[in-house]
Scaffold this motif. Structure first.
Motif, PDB file in Angstrom:
ATOM      1  N   ALA A 163       1.986 -11.542  10.338  1.00  0.00           N
ATOM      2  CA  ALA A 163       1.966 -10.242   9.150  1.00  0.00           C
ATOM      3  C   ALA A 163       1.985 -10.922   7.446  1.00  0.00           C
ATOM      4  CB  ALA A 163       3.078  -9.302   8.561  1.00  0.00           C
ATOM      5  N   ALA A 164       2.951 -12.370   8.249  1.00  0.00           N
ATOM      6  CA  ALA A 164       3.119 -13.129   6.345  1.00  0.00           C
ATOM      7  C   ALA A 164       1.258 -14.600   6.343  1.00  0.00           C
ATOM      8  CB  ALA A 164       3.890 -14.320   6.864  1.00  0.00           C
ATOM      9  N   ALA A 165       0.948 -14.711   7.849  1.00  0.00           N
ATOM     10  CA  ALA A 165       0.051 -16.248   8.074  1.00  0.00           C
ATOM     11  C   ALA A 165      -1.252 -14.776   8.220  1.00  0.00           C
ATOM     12  CB  ALA A 165       0.384 -16.314   9.249  1.00  0.00           C
ATOM     13  N   ALA A 166      -1.011 -13.068   7.393  1.00  0.00           N
ATOM     14  CA  ALA A 166      -2.565 -13.036   6.995  1.00  0.00           C
ATOM     15  C   ALA A 166      -3.147 -13.622   6.008  1.00  0.00           C
ATOM     16  CB  ALA A 166      -2.668 -11.551   8.039  1.00  0.00           C
TER      17      ALA A 166
ATOM     18  N   GLY B  63       0.438  -1.150   0.467  1.00  0.00           N
ATOM     19  CA  GLY B  63       0.033  -0.212   0.373  1.00  0.00           C
ATOM     20  C   GLY B  63       0.635   0.826   0.131  1.00  0.00           C
ATOM     21  N   ASP B  64       0.675   2.321   1.012  1.00  0.00           N
ATOM     22  CA  ASP B  64       1.717   3.596   0.876  1.00  0.00           C
ATOM     23  C   ASP B  64       2.324   2.858   1.993  1.00  0.00           C
ATOM     24  OD1 ASP B  64       0.207   5.007  -0.894  1.00  0.00           O
ATOM     25  OD2 ASP B  64      -1.649   5.025   0.042  1.00  0.00           O
ATOM     26  N   GLU B  65       2.871   2.131   2.058  1.00  0.00           N
ATOM     27  CA  GLU B  65       3.972   2.011   3.755  1.00  0.00           C
ATOM     28  C   GLU B  65       4.721   0.680   3.783  1.00  0.00           C
ATOM     29  OE1 GLU B  65       1.756   1.232   7.987  1.00  0.00           O
ATOM     30  OE2 GLU B  65       0.143   2.967   7.329  1.00  0.00           O
TER      31      GLU B  65
ATOM     32  N   THR C 121      -2.821  -4.677  -0.572  1.00  0.00           N
ATOM     33  CA  THR C 121      -2.421  -3.430   0.048  1.00  0.00           C
ATOM     34  C   THR C 121      -2.421  -2.817   1.363  1.00  0.00           C
ATOM     35  OG1 THR C 121      -4.660  -1.859  -0.715  1.00  0.00           O
ATOM     36  CG2 THR C 121      -2.784  -2.776  -2.705  1.00  0.00           C
ATOM     37  N   ASP C 122      -2.794  -3.873   2.298  1.00  0.00           N
ATOM     38  CA  ASP C 122      -2.942  -3.394   3.814  1.00  0.00           C
ATOM     39  C   ASP C 122      -2.146  -3.595   4.167  1.00  0.00           C
ATOM     40  OD1 ASP C 122      -3.187  -3.963   6.130  1.00  0.00           O
ATOM     41  OD2 ASP C 122      -5.445  -5.296   6.226  1.00  0.00           O
ATOM     42  N   PRO C 123      -1.236  -2.526   5.413  1.00  0.00           N
ATOM     43  CA  PRO C 123       0.056  -2.524   5.169  1.00  0.00           C
ATOM     44  C   PRO C 123       0.284  -3.443   7.199  1.00  0.00           C
ATOM     45  CG  PRO C 123      -1.193  -0.508   5.277  1.00  0.00           C
ATOM     46  CD  PRO C 123      -2.166  -1.494   5.348  1.00  0.00           C
ATOM     47  N   SER C 124      -0.911  -4.379   7.264  1.00  0.00           N
ATOM     48  CA  SER C 124      -1.029  -5.516   8.256  1.00  0.00           C
ATOM     49  C   SER C 124      -0.537  -7.003   7.746  1.00  0.00           C
ATOM     50  CB  SER C 124      -1.779  -5.239   8.868  1.00  0.00           C
ATOM     51  OG  SER C 124      -3.034  -6.005   8.498  1.00  0.00           O
ATOM     52  N   HIS C 125      -0.157  -6.776   6.207  1.00  0.00           N
ATOM     53  CA  HIS C 125      -0.229  -8.044   6.268  1.00  0.00           C
ATOM     54  C   HIS C 125       1.437  -8.458   4.942  1.00  0.00           C
ATOM     55  CE1 HIS C 125      -3.676  -8.321   6.358  1.00  0.00           C
ATOM     56  NE2 HIS C 125      -3.875  -9.508   5.439  1.00  0.00           N
ATOM     57  N   TYR C 126       2.150  -9.061   4.893  1.00  0.00           N
ATOM     58  CA  TYR C 126       3.773  -9.021   4.459  1.00  0.00           C
ATOM     59  C   TYR C 126       3.682 -10.102   3.705  1.00  0.00           C
ATOM     60  CZ  TYR C 126       8.604  -9.518   3.660  1.00  0.00           C
ATOM     61  OH  TYR C 126       9.585  -9.332   3.574  1.00  0.00           O
TER      62      TYR C 126
END
Length: 364
Positions: A267-270, A257-259, A295-300
């Motif tokens: 974050a990987a498991a998400a 996303g923007d971050e 684009t969710d910055p809580s995800h990797y």
């Protein structure tokens, strides 16, 4: 030596109580009280494949052998492609692979499996892939997928390139050649790395993801340890490896996303939790089609799912009993905690754990 035991009844039924010790040890656990569970598993069993699973396999093997003193387990971290080939030929009782079996592979024969049956892919190990680097004077690095793709294709060749500087305001990069290190062997880590770039930077990374690195650029190294050693001992180096092996190397944040996002197991498991299974597979084949375009910055999204590839039914019943017990242990909550402690892996979600338990129970 600290001794720990499984808490779950199911885990006890599969593997008995666990006592943690070194991977090299295959000694019986110290004598305990009358309530010590016993194991009737015995024999020597062989696995081969993903080097990403190396740290976790060392811990799993040590624990399982201690709980099952008549069992010897050999795991060769030869790489996902080599491991699948060894399993297909019957040289391994199961394979660890960061790539699920392909349709072409499934269409063939499998020497260890009962006639007329096929293997299944069981998710075993979820881990971020780290973009590791070694550049003197640079402690932090932000990269987006497009820039990573250009670096590993050989389009960006110097650390002071404007594209890198634009993502790292306030950081001064040296006038230094980039050495991009990739896996020289067939590797599921490579396939996952390439799949991330193929999905997120498709205008640059145009080659379809595969276990083989697709470009004649940079420097090749054998296995996860080879890539880490080359990045560690080189100058101006960058590479990719299972996050458990990043050690003290610099690790880039990737843009989501923007971050700019650092890897975490959560974050990987998400990303895995929100991805579908591959269509057209059998009921107990749990191969994922990872969606990395979040684009969710809580995800990797630079993540791999590493599988245990096993026969749905073994030609040798004793090997089937071992595989059912061992894969049942490593995918249990207790086994997943061992992998989290030893390798920083992300434990399977409760929903996925239930599907995995059903797949393991189906092994004959």
């Amino acid at each position: 030596m600290k001794i720990t035991r499984f808490g779950g009844v199911a885990a006890l039924a599969l593997a008995g109580a666990l006592a943690l010790t070194s991977c090299a040890s295959n000694e019986a656990p110290p004598a305990g009280g009358d309530d010590e569970p016993t194991s009737d598993l015995s024999g020597t069993f062989n696995g081969a494949g993903a080097s990403s699973q190396g740290s976790a396999q060392e811990a799993w093997v040590a624990a399982f052998q201690t709980a099952n003193p008549a069992v010897t387990i050999n795991y060769d971290p030869s790489g996902s492609g080599a491991g699948r080939g060894t399993f297909i030929a019957g040289g391994a009782d199961w394979a660890g692979s960061d790539s699920a079996l392909s349709d072409d592979e499934l269409a063939g024969d499998f020497a260890a499996c009962a006639a007329g049956t096929k293997p299944i892919d069981i998710p075993t190990y979820i881990s971020p892939i780290a973009v590791i680097f070694n550049v003197e004077g640079v402690d932090e690095l932000n990269l987006d997928a497009t820039t990573i793709a250009h670096i590993f294709k050989g389009d960006i060749t110097n650390w002071n390139d404007p594209a890198i500087a634009a993502l790292n305001e306030g950081t001064t990069f040296p006038d230094l050649a980039i050495t991009a290190v990739h896996r020289s062997d067939d590797s599921g880590t490579t396939k996952n790395f390439a799949d991330y770039l193929f999905q997120v930077a498709p205008d640059v990374w145009t080659e379809k993801p595969a276990d083989a690195f697709p470009f004649q650029t940079g420097e090749g190294a054998q296995g996860t340890s080879g890539v880490v050693d080359a990045v560690t001992n080189g100058v101006g180096t960058i590479g990719y490896a299972d996050a458990s092996k990043a050690g003290d190397l610099g690790v880039a944040k990737i843009k989501v996303g923007d971050e700019f996002v650092a890897f975490t197991p959560e974050a990987a498991a998400a990303v895995v939790a929100e991805s579908p299974l591959v269509e057209g597979r059998g009921e107990f084949d749990l191969a994922f089609q990872l969606n990395r375009t979040t684009t969710d910055p809580s995800h990797y999204p630079l993540v791999l799912v590493s599988y245990s590839i096993v026969c749905s039914e073994y030609a040798d019943a004793a090997k089937g009993a071992f595989v059912k017990a061992y894969i049942g242990y490593i995918t249990s909550p207790e086994g997943q905690q061992v992998a989290a402690d030893a390798a920083g892996a992300a434990p399977l979600s409760s929903e996925l754990s239930a599907k995995v338990a059903a797949a393991v129970a189906s092994i004959k």
